[in-house]
Design a protein around this motif. Structure first.
Motif, mmCIF file in Angstrom:
data_model
loop_
_atom_site.group_PDB
_atom_site.id
_atom_site.type_symbol
_atom_site.label_atom_id
_atom_site.label_comp_id
_atom_site.label_asym_id
_atom_site.label_seq_id
_atom_site.Cartn_x
_atom_site.Cartn_y
_atom_site.Cartn_z
ATOM 1 N N ARG A 1 0.786 -0.971 0.027
ATOM 2 C CA ARG A 1 0.119 -0.064 0.107
ATOM 3 C C ARG A 1 0.888 1.142 0.190
ATOM 4 N N LYS A 2 2.046 1.216 0.717
ATOM 5 C CA LYS A 2 3.008 2.554 0.963
ATOM 6 C C LYS A 2 3.398 2.545 -0.402
ATOM 7 N N LEU A 3 3.899 1.521 -1.014
ATOM 8 C CA LEU A 3 4.627 1.742 -2.517
ATOM 9 C C LEU A 3 3.734 2.428 -3.456
ATOM 10 N N MET A 4 2.339 1.653 -3.469
ATOM 11 C CA MET A 4 1.386 2.298 -4.318
ATOM 12 C C MET A 4 1.254 3.413 -4.102
ATOM 13 N N GLU A 5 0.821 3.913 -2.945
ATOM 14 C CA GLU A 5 0.711 5.315 -2.538
ATOM 15 C C GLU A 5 1.757 6.379 -2.971
ATOM 16 N N LYS A 6 2.804 5.819 -3.066
ATOM 17 C CA LYS A 6 4.036 6.738 -3.361
ATOM 18 C C LYS A 6 3.846 6.930 -4.556
ATOM 19 N N LEU A 7 3.522 5.981 -5.401
ATOM 20 C CA LEU A 7 3.441 6.178 -7.020
ATOM 21 C C LEU A 7 2.426 6.741 -7.389
ATOM 22 N N LEU A 8 1.071 6.566 -6.675
ATOM 23 C CA LEU A 8 0.015 7.637 -7.166
ATOM 24 C C LEU A 8 0.429 8.905 -6.593
ATOM 25 N N GLU B 1 -4.368 9.069 -16.388
ATOM 26 C CA GLU B 1 -4.764 7.523 -16.039
ATOM 27 C C GLU B 1 -3.608 6.794 -15.661
ATOM 28 N N ILE B 2 -3.655 5.858 -14.665
ATOM 29 C CA ILE B 2 -2.685 4.858 -14.381
ATOM 30 C C ILE B 2 -3.212 3.430 -14.549
ATOM 31 N N LEU B 3 -2.632 2.704 -15.182
ATOM 32 C CA LEU B 3 -2.953 1.413 -15.632
ATOM 33 C C LEU B 3 -1.935 0.248 -14.856
ATOM 34 N N ALA C 1 -3.070 -8.569 -3.942
ATOM 35 C CA ALA C 1 -2.918 -7.641 -4.675
ATOM 36 C C ALA C 1 -4.034 -6.800 -5.388
ATOM 37 N N ILE C 2 -4.945 -7.643 -5.794
ATOM 38 C CA ILE C 2 -6.243 -7.296 -6.386
ATOM 39 C C ILE C 2 -6.843 -6.596 -5.461
ATOM 40 N N ASP D 1 -9.104 -1.388 -3.424
ATOM 41 C CA ASP D 1 -9.081 -0.266 -2.214
ATOM 42 C C ASP D 1 -8.523 0.919 -2.470
ATOM 43 N N LEU D 2 -7.462 0.921 -3.467
ATOM 44 C CA LEU D 2 -6.961 2.315 -4.006
ATOM 45 C C LEU D 2 -7.841 2.739 -5.205
ATOM 46 N N GLY D 3 -8.694 2.370 -5.653
ATOM 47 C CA GLY D 3 -9.606 3.084 -6.468
ATOM 48 C C GLY D 3 -9.399 2.401 -7.768
ATOM 49 N N PHE D 4 -8.598 1.470 -8.096
ATOM 50 C CA PHE D 4 -8.423 0.920 -9.555
ATOM 51 C C PHE D 4 -9.733 0.229 -9.825
ATOM 52 N N LYS D 5 -9.962 -0.070 -11.128
ATOM 53 C CA LYS D 5 -11.252 -0.624 -11.651
ATOM 54 C C LYS D 5 -10.796 -1.502 -12.596
#
Length: 142
Positions: A91-98, A108-110, A120-121, A126-130
């Protein structure tokens, strides 16, 4: 634990070895290219990493690019050391990239993940990816 962005000038042999060992945990047939190539100027990659006691325990990368349909990012190579999973590092890594994506004004981020990567899914949702209804094709170049 500290999460940061790895810059070319901060790369050293110890960090390279730690990241290489971590990358191997992704499994499969993925081959790693030298980090100096990944982080060289002109390659629009953001490499987030998480350290615990000077040991890299997680990485995630995002490529930023511009196409006619907008400024986009593509996230790849998200891996957390097996011994540190379940502690919020992904989560911390993904939040840093976002956060970096917002700074770069991406539209857009894919990302792609395999169906068996259930934690991971859930995190991506949870981070808003669809889930995007599309097909991804690949062509391995010789």
């Amino acid at each position: 634990m500290k999460t940061d962005i790895l810059k070319f000038q901060n790369l050293n042999p110890e960090k390279e070895t730690q990241i290489s060992n971590l990358f191997k945990q992704l499994g499969g047939e993925k081959k790693q290219i030298p980090l100096k190539e990944v982080l060289e100027e002109g390659n629009h990659i953001t490499l987030a990493y998480c350290e615990h006691n000077d040991q890299v325990v997680g990485i995630a990368s995002m490529c930023a690019y511009h196409v006619i349909s907008g400024k986009k990012g593509w996230i790849e190579d998200v891996v957390v050391d097996e011994q540190f999973r379940g502690q919020g590092i992904g989560r911390k890594l993904m939040e840093k990239l976002l956060e970096e994506g917002k700074k770069k004004k991406l539209t857009e981020i894919l990302l792609f993940t395999e169906a068996h990567r259930i934690p991971a899914i859930k995190l991506y949702g949870d981070l808003g990816f669809k889930l995007k209804e599309s097909r991804i094709y690949t062509l391995k170049m010789p």
